[in-house]
Design a protein around this motif. Structure first.
Motif, PDB file in Angstrom:
ATOM      1  N   ALA A   1      17.830   2.781  -3.692  1.00 50.36           N
ATOM      2  CA  ALA A   1      17.659   1.974  -4.187  1.00 50.36           C
ATOM      3  C   ALA A   1      16.327   1.563  -4.847  1.00 50.36           C
ATOM      4  O   ALA A   1      15.602   1.282  -5.426  1.00 50.36           O
ATOM      5  N   TYR A   2      15.551   2.817  -3.089  1.00 54.15           N
ATOM      6  CA  TYR A   2      14.239   2.890  -3.975  1.00 54.15           C
ATOM      7  C   TYR A   2      14.318   3.718  -5.431  1.00 54.15           C
ATOM      8  O   TYR A   2      13.219   3.430  -5.881  1.00 54.15           O
ATOM      9  N   GLN A   3      14.648   4.610  -6.005  1.00 49.35           N
ATOM     10  CA  GLN A   3      14.710   4.855  -7.202  1.00 49.35           C
ATOM     11  C   GLN A   3      15.375   4.019  -7.923  1.00 49.35           C
ATOM     12  O   GLN A   3      14.790   3.880  -8.852  1.00 49.35           O
ATOM     13  N   LYS A   4      16.706   3.201  -8.245  1.00 50.60           N
ATOM     14  CA  LYS A   4      16.372   2.621  -9.088  1.00 50.60           C
ATOM     15  C   LYS A   4      15.586   1.477  -9.389  1.00 50.60           C
ATOM     16  O   LYS A   4      15.382   0.521 -10.009  1.00 50.60           O
ATOM     17  N   SER A   5      15.007   0.681  -8.061  1.00 54.25           N
ATOM     18  CA  SER A   5      14.330   0.223  -8.275  1.00 54.25           C
ATOM     19  C   SER A   5      12.657   0.470  -9.413  1.00 54.25           C
ATOM     20  O   SER A   5      12.004  -0.481  -9.520  1.00 54.25           O
ATOM     21  N   MET A   6      12.501   1.693  -9.113  1.00 52.39           N
ATOM     22  CA  MET A   6      10.870   2.386  -9.890  1.00 52.39           C
ATOM     23  C   MET A   6      11.847   2.496 -11.273  1.00 52.39           C
ATOM     24  O   MET A   6      10.735   2.089 -12.123  1.00 52.39           O
TER      25      MET A   6
ATOM     26  N   ALA B   1       1.434   5.759  -6.127  1.00 44.57           N
ATOM     27  CA  ALA B   1       1.926   6.240  -7.487  1.00 44.57           C
ATOM     28  C   ALA B   1       3.913   5.824  -7.673  1.00 44.57           C
ATOM     29  O   ALA B   1       3.825   5.586  -9.275  1.00 44.57           O
ATOM     30  N   VAL B   2       4.411   5.021  -6.547  1.00 44.48           N
ATOM     31  CA  VAL B   2       5.063   4.335  -6.977  1.00 44.48           C
ATOM     32  C   VAL B   2       5.267   3.160  -7.694  1.00 44.48           C
ATOM     33  O   VAL B   2       5.658   3.092  -8.567  1.00 44.48           O
ATOM     34  N   ILE B   3       3.798   2.219  -7.860  1.00 42.83           N
ATOM     35  CA  ILE B   3       3.172   1.045  -8.514  1.00 42.83           C
ATOM     36  C   ILE B   3       3.082   1.650 -10.062  1.00 42.83           C
ATOM     37  O   ILE B   3       2.960   1.354 -11.349  1.00 42.83           O
ATOM     38  N   MET B   4       2.334   3.132 -10.114  1.00 48.18           N
ATOM     39  CA  MET B   4       2.333   3.316 -11.549  1.00 48.18           C
ATOM     40  C   MET B   4       3.568   4.116 -11.811  1.00 48.18           C
ATOM     41  O   MET B   4       3.658   3.995 -13.521  1.00 48.18           O
ATOM     42  N   VAL B   5       4.721   4.561 -11.385  1.00 51.02           N
ATOM     43  CA  VAL B   5       5.660   4.781 -11.692  1.00 51.02           C
ATOM     44  C   VAL B   5       6.624   3.872 -12.634  1.00 51.02           C
ATOM     45  O   VAL B   5       7.183   3.371 -13.709  1.00 51.02           O
ATOM     46  N   CYS B   6       6.673   2.369 -11.676  1.00 52.30           N
ATOM     47  CA  CYS B   6       7.056   1.075 -12.134  1.00 52.30           C
ATOM     48  C   CYS B   6       6.412   0.580 -13.317  1.00 52.30           C
ATOM     49  O   CYS B   6       7.126   0.049 -14.050  1.00 52.30           O
ATOM     50  N   ASN B   7       5.706   1.143 -13.499  1.00 56.39           N
ATOM     51  CA  ASN B   7       4.686  -0.190 -15.036  1.00 56.39           C
ATOM     52  C   ASN B   7       4.293   0.833 -15.985  1.00 56.39           C
ATOM     53  O   ASN B   7       4.039   0.765 -16.816  1.00 56.39           O
ATOM     54  N   ALA B   8       5.062   2.606 -15.844  1.00 60.62           N
ATOM     55  CA  ALA B   8       4.365   3.026 -17.001  1.00 60.62           C
ATOM     56  C   ALA B   8       6.246   2.948 -17.851  1.00 60.62           C
ATOM     57  O   ALA B   8       7.310   2.964 -17.221  1.00 60.62           O
ATOM     58  N   PRO B   9       5.872   3.301 -19.251  1.00 60.76           N
ATOM     59  CA  PRO B   9       7.311   3.275 -20.089  1.00 60.76           C
ATOM     60  C   PRO B   9       8.470   4.462 -19.456  1.00 60.76           C
ATOM     61  O   PRO B   9       7.473   5.326 -18.807  1.00 60.76           O
ATOM     62  N   LYS B  10       9.549   4.292 -19.657  1.00 59.22           N
ATOM     63  CA  LYS B  10      10.310   4.801 -19.433  1.00 59.22           C
ATOM     64  C   LYS B  10      11.279   5.556 -20.617  1.00 59.22           C
ATOM     65  O   LYS B  10      11.404   4.935 -21.625  1.00 59.22           O
TER      66      LYS B  10
END
Length: 421
Positions: free
Chosen positions: A247-252, A321-330
């Motif tokens: 769930a942690y990775q899928k949320s990011m 870091a988590v917030i940066m990953v969430c908001n970065a383009p994918k």
């Protein structure tokens, strides 16, 4: 009373059981099975303290069968045979219901012995496990059983059990108990869906309560101390571990900062700093990847800081870091590319390295076409020359496809121009 409170308040009807309404509500399959009296072999799967043992005990009582309990951590095959030996005695005349707790600890041989008796109908089995039964239970037993999944009990349901528990203790001790609603709510929300844990908290809260004018007054302060650390369900060796990190990775990956922070907090609350760091770095590479490759060393720096300072401060750089990953383009283009290449290797689709790429130092006398014929790209305009790099049998294979993000499209435009596409 030496008997645990959780045992003393066992429900007398299905409606008294808190939680599991998806199984025991009106017209639900498990409820209908129980009410029919024809009990098949059952496997109860779910976390501890949510009613698995309670329901098995109720089923035995309702069907007038002798209940025998074994625990997979300590029971042996001789214990199973001893249970079966009672079939022809007075105690087993109405049938025996064997409740086997933690069946996942039974090895294959023990489960095969058990299978022999449930197959011929000697006993009715209700097994419980906190692990996924499809991973841990012998297939032959699974095929002869019906699996029902139990879930953590909602706080509002636990609050009802807390109230009933306080009333029972009041009757047993013949003393009035003042148990404020705020205290009941705090216990209900602080036990992580575990009714047994809530019952223990009720018993302790009343035990330490001051008695004033014949009334035991439970205080919010004492309850707060008893449930000061929320019972976050987490077992590094169990399913919950994999559920949370998934769930942690899928949320990011799904760019949901709130959910990602929630699961990060659950990992850190359980002290699992390694999993929090590892999945974060994987996500930065797999899910952000080439859309924003500069983020990868940034995340690695945050992880290094977290590991250097340790918990609880580690939560701060990890949250950054988590917030940066969430908001970065994918982009998962590199991830998909390496997967395609690996699939080719597994399928045997590979061949000799092209001659021009080999580490050639000498041509044998039998070679009439001497030379490596490698073209050094830096000798050509734009540091590029067209030549074959893949083995002959897969020379036209495409593993990497440019993502649709700004960064990779810039790469694509640059190389399209140079390669005259």
């Amino acid at each position: 009373m030496n008997t645990p409170l959780a045992d003393r308040i066992r429900p007398q009807s299905l409606d008294d059981i808190v939680g599991q309404k998806h199984l025991l509500g009106a017209n639900k399959p498990l409820r209908k099975i129980i009410e029919s009296g024809e009990i098949p072999n059952l496997i109860f799967y779910g976390p501890s303290g949510v009613g698995k043992t309670t329901l098995a005990t109720y089923i035995a009582k309702r069907t007038n069968r002798t209940l025998k309990k074994l625990n997979g951590t300590t029971a042996s095959t001789s214990d199973i045979k001893e249970v079966v030996s009672e079939l022809n005695t007075f105690s087993g005349m109405n049938g025996i219901l064997l409740y086997l707790d933690e069946i996942q600890y039974f090895n294959k041989k023990q489960q095969q012995v058990l299978l022999e008796y449930i197959e011929n109908g000697s006993i009715t089995l209700i097994a419980s496990t906190t692990e996924n039964p499809y991973f841990y239970v012998y297939n032959a037993i699974l095929s002869r059983s019906t699996v029902f999944e139990f879930k953590p009990v909602p706080p509002e349901e636990i609050e009802r059990a807390v109230q009933r528990a306080a009333e029972i203790i009041s009757e047993e001790q013949e003393v009035e108990v003042d148990f404020p609603a705020s205290c009941r709510k705090k216990i209900a929300h602080g036990c992580g869906g575990d009714v047994r844990k809530a019952m223990n908290a009720v018993e302790l809260a009343i035990l330490v309560a001051d008695e004033v004018d014949g009334v035991k007054k439970v205080s919010e302060e004492s309850v707060a101390e008893l449930v000061q650390k929320s019972a976050v369900r987490y077992d590094k060796e169990g399913d919950e571990h994999y559920d949370i990190i998934s769930a942690y990775q899928k949320s990011m990956r799904g760019s949901d900062s709130n959910a990602a922070l929630h699961y990060l907090a659950r990992l850190l609350e359980a002290g699992d700093l390694p999993s929090a760091c590892r999945r974060l770095m994987v996500c930065a590479c797999e899910d952000v990847g080439l859309a924003y490759p500069q983020l990868i060393p940034i995340v690695k720096s945050c992880v290094d800081i977290a590991q250097a300072v340790g918990l609880p401060e580690a939560r701060i750089p990890l949250a950054d870091a988590v917030i940066m990953v969430c908001n970065a383009p994918k982009s998962n283009s590199a991830y998909m590319g390496i997967n395609r290449a690996a699939q080719d290797l597994k399928a045997g689709n590979y061949g000799p390295v092209p001659r021009q790429l080999q580490n050639m130092h000498y041509d044998g006398e039998d070679n009439n076409n001497k030379g490596q014929f490698y073209n050094y790209p830096h000798d050509y305009p734009n540091h590029y020359v067209n030549q074959q790099y893949l083995p002959d049998i897969i020379r036209d294979r495409v593993y990497y496809e440019y993502g649709d993000n700004k960064n990779e499209q810039a790469y694509k435009n640059y190389w399209d121009k140079i390669k005259n596409r």
